[in-house]
Design a protein around this motif. Structure first.
Motif, short mmCIF file in Angstrom:
data_model
loop_
_atom_site.label_atom_id
_atom_site.label_comp_id
_atom_site.label_asym_id
_atom_site.label_seq_id
_atom_site.Cartn_x
_atom_site.Cartn_y
_atom_site.Cartn_z
N LEU A 23 66.70 -77.20 -74.07
CA LEU A 23 65.96 -78.37 -73.60
C LEU A 23 64.70 -78.62 -74.43
N GLN A 24 64.06 -77.56 -74.86
CA GLN A 24 62.86 -77.68 -75.68
C GLN A 24 63.17 -78.49 -76.95
N LYS A 25 64.26 -78.16 -77.60
CA LYS A 25 64.63 -78.84 -78.83
C LYS A 25 64.98 -80.30 -78.58
N GLY A 26 65.68 -80.57 -77.47
CA GLY A 26 66.06 -81.94 -77.17
C GLY A 26 64.87 -82.81 -76.79
N LEU A 27 64.01 -82.30 -75.95
CA LEU A 27 62.84 -83.07 -75.52
C LEU A 27 61.89 -83.34 -76.68
N ALA A 28 61.78 -82.39 -77.60
CA ALA A 28 60.88 -82.55 -78.74
C ALA A 28 61.30 -83.72 -79.64
N GLN A 29 62.57 -84.13 -79.56
CA GLN A 29 63.04 -85.27 -80.34
C GLN A 29 62.76 -86.60 -79.66
N ASN A 30 62.29 -86.53 -78.41
CA ASN A 30 62.11 -87.76 -77.64
C ASN A 30 60.70 -87.93 -77.09
N PHE A 31 59.91 -86.85 -77.14
CA PHE A 31 58.53 -86.88 -76.65
C PHE A 31 57.62 -86.24 -77.69
N ALA A 32 56.40 -86.79 -77.83
CA ALA A 32 55.45 -86.23 -78.79
C ALA A 32 55.06 -84.81 -78.42
N THR A 33 54.97 -84.55 -77.12
CA THR A 33 54.63 -83.21 -76.63
C THR A 33 55.71 -82.77 -75.66
N ALA A 34 56.24 -81.58 -75.87
CA ALA A 34 57.28 -81.04 -74.98
C ALA A 34 57.18 -79.53 -74.94
N GLU A 35 57.31 -78.98 -73.73
CA GLU A 35 57.26 -77.52 -73.56
C GLU A 35 58.18 -77.14 -72.40
N VAL A 36 59.09 -76.23 -72.66
CA VAL A 36 59.99 -75.74 -71.62
C VAL A 36 59.94 -74.21 -71.64
N LYS A 37 59.69 -73.61 -70.48
CA LYS A 37 59.65 -72.15 -70.42
C LYS A 37 60.10 -71.68 -69.05
N VAL A 38 60.42 -70.40 -68.96
CA VAL A 38 60.81 -69.78 -67.70
C VAL A 38 59.57 -69.23 -67.03
N VAL A 39 59.39 -69.59 -65.75
CA VAL A 39 58.20 -69.18 -65.01
C VAL A 39 58.60 -68.77 -63.60
N ASP A 40 57.69 -68.11 -62.91
CA ASP A 40 57.84 -67.90 -61.47
C ASP A 40 57.60 -69.24 -60.78
N CYS A 41 58.52 -69.62 -59.92
CA CYS A 41 58.40 -70.92 -59.27
C CYS A 41 57.13 -71.00 -58.44
N PRO A 42 56.30 -72.00 -58.66
CA PRO A 42 55.13 -72.17 -57.79
C PRO A 42 55.57 -72.61 -56.39
N ASP A 43 54.64 -72.63 -55.47
CA ASP A 43 54.95 -73.08 -54.11
C ASP A 43 55.09 -74.59 -54.12
N LEU A 44 56.34 -75.07 -54.17
CA LEU A 44 56.60 -76.50 -54.28
C LEU A 44 56.45 -77.24 -52.96
N SER A 45 56.17 -76.49 -51.89
CA SER A 45 55.90 -77.16 -50.61
C SER A 45 54.48 -77.72 -50.57
N GLN A 46 53.68 -77.35 -51.55
CA GLN A 46 52.30 -77.81 -51.61
C GLN A 46 52.18 -79.05 -52.49
N VAL A 47 51.06 -79.73 -52.39
CA VAL A 47 50.74 -80.85 -53.26
C VAL A 47 50.70 -80.33 -54.70
N PRO A 48 51.25 -81.03 -55.70
CA PRO A 48 51.65 -82.44 -55.62
C PRO A 48 53.11 -82.68 -55.28
N PHE A 49 53.96 -81.62 -55.14
CA PHE A 49 55.39 -81.87 -54.96
C PHE A 49 55.76 -82.11 -53.50
#
Length: 311
Positions: A23-49
C-alpha cells in the motif's frame, strides 16, 4: 435465525507488514505524502473515530449482502435484513463489531436512505452508533441516529470481535493522482495480488481536512431504473466538509465470481453530514488517517438473482 443463501470465500491473508509495503508504494504514486505502517490499534471508540468498539481484531471478516441490483428495475422493498442475523450467518454468534456501508431500513424511516453501520452486537458490550443519511423534501440531507439493528437492500461490512491488536495505520495527504483514497487502496491491492486471489481490507478512515463529494440516495423512483444515466440523475450529490469518519471495506478481486462489490465506504460526522464517499474535491487540502485490518474470509449473502450493478 432468518435463513439466507450464503457462499463463503477464503481470502488470501498476507502478513500486515507485507500489505503495508504494498500500500505504501501504491499510495505514494497518488499522494504527495503517504505512510503505511503496522501499529497497535488505538482506541477507536474515542474521538475522532467514535466507533462502537475499541479495535479491529479478532476473526476479521467481510460480509457482502444483497446489492444495488435489488433496486432494479423496481426496488425490492421486501429485502430487509438484521445486523445480528448477519453476524450469525458469518459465524459470529457471540456478537461482533460491524462497520460499513449499506442502505438504511426503509421500513423504519419510511424512505430509502444511506446506512452508516457502526454497531457492536452481543450482550456483553452491545453498542449501536449506527446512523443514516436521508434526502428531505427540499433536497437537503439529514443525518439521523439509527439503532433498530436493521437495514435494507444491500450491505458491505467489515466484521470483527472489536479487540485491540496489530493493524495497518494509513496516512496520506495532498492528492496528486486521479485515484480517490479508496480506489487507490483497491487498485493497489488488485494490481499486486492479481485476479486469482482476493485480499480483503476493512476498517475506518478519517478525512481530516478538505472536502469530499458524497452522494445520498433519495426515496425510491416510481419508474423503472435500468440505465446508469437514470441512476446518476436520481442520486443526490453534495460537497461535504472534513472531518468525516468513513467505515467500510475493500476486496481486491472476485476469483469465485460472487458478484462482490469490491469497494464501499460511507461516512458520518459530528456536524451532521453523512453519505456515500466518492472522492475528495480539494486534493491539495485533503488529508487522510485510516486504520484497517486484513480479512480472513468473505461471506456472500443473498446474492441478487438479476446482477448488473448500477453504481
Amino acid at each position: 435465525m432468518t435463513t439466507l443463501p450464503v457462499q463463503k470465500m477464503m481470502c488470501h491473508q498476507p502478513a500486515l507488514e507485507e500489505v503495508a509495503d504494498v500500500l505504501q508504494k501504491g499510495l505514494a504514486q497518488n499522494f504527495a505524502t503517504a505512510e503505511v505502517k503496522v501499529v497497535d490499534c488505538p482506541d477507536l471508540s474515542q474521538v475522532p473515530f467514535d466507533l462502537a468498539d475499541k479495535g479491529l481484531c479478532g476473526q476479521p471478516k467481510i460480509a457482502d449482502i444483497g446489492g444495488p441490483d435489488h433496486l432494479k428495475p423496481f426496488p425490492q422493498r421486501d429485502k430487509n435484513y438484521e445486523v445480528k442475523n448477519i453476524c450469525d450467518l458469518c459465524e459470529m454468534p457471540q456478537g461482533a463489531l460491524v462497520l460499513g456501508a449499506g442502505a438504511g431500513p426503509n421500513s423504519v424511516f419510511g424512505t430509502n436512505c444511506e446506512l452508516i453501520c457502526n454497531a457492536r452486537t452481543g450482550t456483553e458490550r452491545a453498542c449501536d452508533k449506527t446512523k443514516i443519511a436521508k434526502v428531505q423534501e427540499d433536497g437537503s440531507y439529514l443525518q439521523l441516529e439509527s439503532n433498530s439493528g436493521k437495514f435494507s437492500l444491500m450491505g458491505n461490512f467489515f466484521i470483527s470481535e472489536g479487540k485491540p491488536g496489530k493493524v495497518l495505520q494509513v496516512k496520506a495527504s495532498n492528492r496528486t493522482g486521479r485515484q480517490n483514497f479508496v480506489e487507490c487502496l483497491h487498485k493497489t491491492l488488485g494490481q499486486h495480488y492479481g485476479e486469482k486471489q482476493a485480499v480483503g481490507l476493512g476498517g475506518a478512515f478519517l478525512l481530516q481536512t478538505g472536502k469530499a463529494k458524497i452522494h445520498v440516495m433519495p426515496d425510491f423512483l416510481t419508474e423503472a431504473m435500468e440505465t446508469d444515466e437514470q441512476t446518476n440523475k436520481w442520486l443526490k450529490f453534495y460537497d461535504m466538509d472534513a472531518p468525516l469518519i468513513h467505515v467500510g471495506e475493500v476486496v481486491s478481486a472476485d476469483p469465485q465470481k460472487l458478484h462482490l462489490r469490491q469497494e464501499h465506504f460511507h461516512c458520518f460526522s459530528q456536524h451532521g453530514q453523512a453519505g456515500h464517499y466518492h472522492y475528495d474535491t480539494t486534493p491539495d487540502a485533503a488529508s487522510y488517517l485510516g486504520y484497517f485490518n486484513v480479512a480472513q474470509v468473505v461471506y456472500r449473502i443473498d446474492l441478487p438473482k438479476n446482477r448488473n450493478f448500477l453504481f
